[in-house]
Structure formats: C-alpha cells, structure tokens
Design a protein around this motif. Structure first.
Motif, short mmCIF file in Angstrom:
data_model
loop_
_atom_site.label_atom_id
_atom_site.label_comp_id
_atom_site.label_asym_id
_atom_site.label_seq_id
_atom_site.Cartn_x
_atom_site.Cartn_y
_atom_site.Cartn_z
N PHE A 79 1.26 -1.25 0.08
CA PHE A 79 0.08 0.03 0.01
C PHE A 79 0.95 1.19 -0.27
CE2 PHE A 79 -2.19 -3.06 2.31
CZ PHE A 79 -3.35 -3.02 0.80
N PHE A 80 2.70 1.41 -0.63
CA PHE A 80 3.31 2.09 -0.32
C PHE A 80 3.40 2.88 0.59
CE2 PHE A 80 0.71 1.55 -4.58
CZ PHE A 80 1.73 0.92 -5.75
N ILE A 81 2.62 2.80 1.79
CA ILE A 81 3.28 3.13 3.04
C ILE A 81 4.37 2.36 3.68
CG2 ILE A 81 1.72 2.40 4.84
CD1 ILE A 81 1.28 4.69 5.53
N GLY A 82 4.77 0.54 3.07
CA GLY A 82 5.25 -0.01 4.36
C GLY A 82 6.70 0.75 4.49
N LEU A 83 7.08 0.93 3.21
CA LEU A 83 9.01 1.65 3.69
C LEU A 83 9.45 2.84 4.60
CD1 LEU A 83 9.57 1.95 -0.42
CD2 LEU A 83 10.44 -0.06 1.44
N LEU A 84 7.96 3.89 4.94
CA LEU A 84 8.42 4.50 5.45
C LEU A 84 8.15 3.91 6.69
CD1 LEU A 84 5.32 7.63 4.13
CD2 LEU A 84 8.42 7.81 3.97
N VAL A 85 7.33 3.12 7.43
CA VAL A 85 7.47 2.19 8.25
C VAL A 85 8.47 1.59 8.75
CG1 VAL A 85 5.81 0.16 9.82
CG2 VAL A 85 4.70 1.62 8.77
N ILE A 86 8.95 0.99 8.06
CA ILE A 86 9.87 0.84 7.80
C ILE A 86 11.51 0.94 8.32
CG2 ILE A 86 12.13 -1.46 6.93
CD1 ILE A 86 9.81 -2.83 5.44
N LEU A 87 11.23 2.32 7.58
CA LEU A 87 12.37 2.86 7.74
C LEU A 87 11.75 3.57 8.75
CD1 LEU A 87 15.14 4.85 6.62
CD2 LEU A 87 13.38 6.27 5.62
N ALA A 88 11.15 3.92 9.89
CA ALA A 88 10.66 4.74 10.92
C ALA A 88 11.69 3.51 12.20
CB ALA A 88 9.58 5.40 11.47
N ALA A 89 10.92 2.13 11.83
CA ALA A 89 11.07 1.39 12.55
C ALA A 89 12.88 1.17 13.06
CB ALA A 89 11.10 -0.06 12.55
N TYR A 90 13.82 1.47 11.49
CA TYR A 90 14.79 1.02 11.70
C TYR A 90 15.33 2.52 12.61
CZ TYR A 90 19.90 1.25 9.75
OH TYR A 90 20.64 0.98 9.92
N VAL A 91 14.90 4.10 12.26
CA VAL A 91 16.35 4.97 13.40
C VAL A 91 15.44 5.02 14.19
CG1 VAL A 91 15.65 7.64 13.21
CG2 VAL A 91 15.32 6.44 10.96
N LEU A 92 13.96 4.33 14.55
CA LEU A 92 14.38 4.46 16.16
C LEU A 92 14.77 3.10 16.67
CD1 LEU A 92 9.76 4.63 16.28
CD2 LEU A 92 11.79 6.06 16.74
N ASN A 93 15.13 1.61 16.84
CA ASN A 93 15.71 1.50 16.51
C ASN A 93 17.14 1.48 17.16
OD1 ASN A 93 16.95 -1.20 17.69
ND2 ASN A 93 17.99 -2.00 15.83
N ILE A 94 17.40 3.34 15.94
CA ILE A 94 18.87 3.33 16.78
C ILE A 94 19.11 4.47 17.70
CG2 ILE A 94 21.02 4.24 15.56
CD1 ILE A 94 20.24 3.57 12.21
N VAL A 95 18.66 4.77 17.33
CA VAL A 95 17.81 6.22 18.73
C VAL A 95 18.01 5.61 20.23
CG1 VAL A 95 16.58 7.86 19.40
CG2 VAL A 95 17.38 7.57 16.77
N PHE A 96 17.08 4.79 19.68
CA PHE A 96 16.72 4.53 21.01
C PHE A 96 17.36 3.26 22.31
CE2 PHE A 96 12.27 5.34 19.97
CZ PHE A 96 12.35 6.58 20.47
N CYS A 97 17.88 2.10 21.17
CA CYS A 97 19.56 1.26 21.90
C CYS A 97 20.92 2.37 22.28
CB CYS A 97 20.19 0.82 20.42
SG CYS A 97 18.26 -0.68 20.46
N ILE A 98 20.59 3.38 20.63
CA ILE A 98 21.52 4.38 22.28
C ILE A 98 21.76 4.44 23.60
CG2 ILE A 98 22.99 6.81 21.60
CD1 ILE A 98 23.11 5.71 18.88
N ILE A 99 20.04 5.23 23.12
CA ILE A 99 19.46 6.27 24.56
C ILE A 99 19.98 4.87 25.80
CG2 ILE A 99 17.92 6.51 26.04
CD1 ILE A 99 17.16 8.19 23.07
#
Length: 120
Positions: A79-99
């Motif tokens: 539905f063309f929104i999945g790439l945004l969801v995957i990208l957001a999850a990837y970024v959140l993983n980086i940020v929250f794991c470092i915090i």
C-alpha cells in the motif's frame, strides 16, 4: 541404588559494574544483531541481578516489538506506506538502543517507549 543428579549451583549475583557493562552490551547488541543478543542475554543473565534482568527484558521486548513493526511494514509495502514504516522502525532502533545503552552505562533504569511488554 543410583545417586541423584547433582543440583546445579544458584547463579551468583553480578557486581554493579558488571551489571552495567552487560546491560550496555545487550542494548548495543540489539542494535547490531536484532533480538538475538537480548534473547541470549535474557536467558543467560536474568538470574544474576535485578538490574540486568530489567535491562535484558526491556531490550528483548523492544526488539520483539520492532519485529512486529518490520512485519507490518512489509505487509504495508503493498500500500506504498510500508517503506516509511520500515524506515521509521530502523531509525527508532538506532536512537533508542543508543539512549538505552547510555542509561545502562550510567546505572539508570530505562524502559523503551512504544514497546510491548511481552517478557518480564
């Protein structure tokens, strides 16, 4: 007459500095190896102290939540929104794991935001 098998010794508690070190490594391991590092850390270290148990459980819960988010992103790709969801999850993983790693290194308790508590 057979002898009963030996009882395994109880897990010895870790020192606070060791707990902080392992909690930091578990969070960073989640960044690089996904749910495997927190899962192994939880299974091996959960009985070694309350601090390490809390950090391994919260890291594992967050990584399992990310698996759900990635799976939803894959489905939503149609539905063309999945790439945004995957990208957001990837970024959140980086940020929250470092915090989380920084908080664990300081000896502070931390709970990931938006994490589904599956393991306690």
């Amino acid at each position: 007459m057979t002898t009963p098998p030996p009882v395994p010794p109880a897990a010895t508690p870790m020192s606070p500095s060791d707990e902080k070190l392992w909690a930091t490594l578990i969070h960073l391991g989640g960044l690089f190896f996904g749910f495997l590092a927190p899962l192994i850390g939880y299974l091996v270290l959960k009985d070694r102290g309350p601090f390490i148990r809390a950090h391994t459980a919260t890291a594992l819960n967050f990584q399992l939540t990310l698996i759900i988010a990635y799976f939803a992103g894959i489905i939503l790709t149609f539905f063309f929104i999945g790439l945004l969801v995957i990208l957001a999850a990837y970024v959140l993983n980086i940020v929250f794991c470092i915090i989380a790693a920084v908080k664990a290194n300081r000896g502070e308790w931390y709970t990931y935001p938006m994490s589904i508590p599956m393991v306690r």
